[in-house]
Design an enzyme around this catalytic site. Structure first.
Site, PDB file in Angstrom:
ATOM      1  N   ASP A   1       0.814  -1.212   0.000  1.00 51.34           N
ATOM      2  CA  ASP A   1       0.000   0.000   0.000  1.00 51.34           C
ATOM      3  C   ASP A   1       0.850   1.267   0.000  1.00 51.34           C
ATOM      4  OD1 ASP A   1       0.985  -0.357   2.596  1.00 51.34           O
ATOM      5  OD2 ASP A   1      -0.962  -0.756   3.481  1.00 51.34           O
TER       6      ASP A   1
ATOM      7  N   ASN B   1      -7.469  -3.243  14.455  1.00 49.66           N
ATOM      8  CA  ASN B   1      -8.863  -3.546  14.091  1.00 49.66           C
ATOM      9  C   ASN B   1      -8.933  -4.700  13.083  1.00 49.66           C
ATOM     10  OD1 ASN B   1      -8.009  -2.371  11.723  1.00 49.66           O
ATOM     11  ND2 ASN B   1      -9.504  -0.720  11.714  1.00 49.66           N
TER      12      ASN B   1
ATOM     13  N   HIS C   1      -7.139  -4.922  10.235  1.00 50.80           N
ATOM     14  CA  HIS C   1      -6.889  -4.621   8.824  1.00 50.80           C
ATOM     15  C   HIS C   1      -5.565  -5.219   8.350  1.00 50.80           C
ATOM     16  CE1 HIS C   1      -4.947  -0.561  10.057  1.00 50.80           C
ATOM     17  NE2 HIS C   1      -4.004  -1.189   9.402  1.00 50.80           N
TER      18      HIS C   1
ATOM     19  N   GLU D   1      -9.761  -2.052   5.393  1.00 53.03           N
ATOM     20  CA  GLU D   1     -10.420  -1.791   6.669  1.00 53.03           C
ATOM     21  C   GLU D   1     -11.607  -2.739   6.870  1.00 53.03           C
ATOM     22  OE1 GLU D   1      -8.974  -0.015   8.707  1.00 53.03           O
ATOM     23  OE2 GLU D   1      -8.324   1.941   7.961  1.00 53.03           O
TER      24      GLU D   1
END
Ligand code: GLP
Length: 243
Positions: free
Chosen positions: A67, A136, A138, A143
């Site tokens: 990314d 979380n 990811h 996400e």
């Protein structure tokens, strides 16, 4: 998923580097998927040490990063381009034309996503993908709620991810709001995957990853359906998994 328990961050990093070096020695023209964040820094340090001592060569290795932030120039110290140069590429013999990172400065981001996905396919796909995990769940910047079949795409970062990454910037307002990320579909096509987790702040999500169901709200949970995943976690990250 195969769990490999490490004592601490250093051992996790050595184990990950050992697996990567083993693959490069066996397949010198392999395609390696790379991650950023704090977690893989020790792995990259171990790869550099190995390069200096054992001369493992990256001259025929191709890399694709997961990314990149939208709007940060490659020379920006918080861009993932900059991170990769500083933490790994400047210290090994990889030719620059074999390095691939999404261009977060592209005029038409959608086109850039398609171009990136196409380059991965042209290279024959990723042989070994290194992943960290967000608290979380990811992976890359996928996400919670992201469909599992997505290819490389533009994402809007969640407030919790921007908050988690704010420590690298001068305040929250400077943290980019968007990023380009390989999709979960892209990641799942990798032939082998290593997921790293270190520290207490990953203990809750590691517990969920190891014992929870496959759930769209926990992007990493889809890795349970992949046939070749190593999870390398240290004792702090395994705190809840072992109690
Ligand atoms: C970032 C990256 C992810 C990384 C995750 C965890 O947002 N896009 O690729 O795995 O957060 O980062 P860290 O390793 O710093 O905990």
């Amino acid at each position: 998923m195969k769990l490999i328990e490490a004592r601490d961050y250093e051992e996790m990093s050595q184990l990950a580097a050992g697996l990567i070096i083993g693959e490069i020695n066996e397949f010198p023209t392999m395609t390696l998927g790379l991650a950023t964040g704090a977690t893989p820094v020790g792995t990259y340090r171990a790869l550099i040490q190995d390069y200096q001592h054992n001369r493992t060569s990256y001259s025929r290795v191709t890399t694709f990063n997961l990314d990149e932030y939208v709007g940060l120039h490659p020379t920006h110290p918080n861009s993932y381009h900059y991170y990769m140069k500083e933490k790994l590429f400047d210290h090994i013999d990889i030719p620059s034309h074999r390095i691939h990172i999404p261009d977060g400065m592209a005029d038409v981001l959608e086109q850039e996503c398609q171009r990136y996905e196409g380059s991965i396919e042209e290279s024959g796909g990723i042989d070994l993908q290194l992943l960290g995990i967000g608290s979380n769940g990811h992976i890359g910047f996928n996400e919670p709620g992201t469909p599992f079949d997505k290819a490389t795409h533009v994402v809007e970062l969640t407030p919790s991810t921007r908050e988690a990454n704010r420590r690298y910037f001068n305040g929250l307002s400077e943290v980019p709001t968007h990023a380009i990320t390989m999709g979960i579909g892209t990641i799942m096509k990798s032939k082998k995957i290593i997921l790293l987790a270190s520290g207490l702040k990953k203990a809750r999500i590691v517990h969920q990853l190891l014992f929870g169901e496959v759930d769209n709200n926990v992007p990493a949970s889809i890795l349970k359906e992949h046939s070749h995943v190593w999870v390398i976690a240290d004792q702090e990250a395994l705190r809840y998994a072992k109690s």
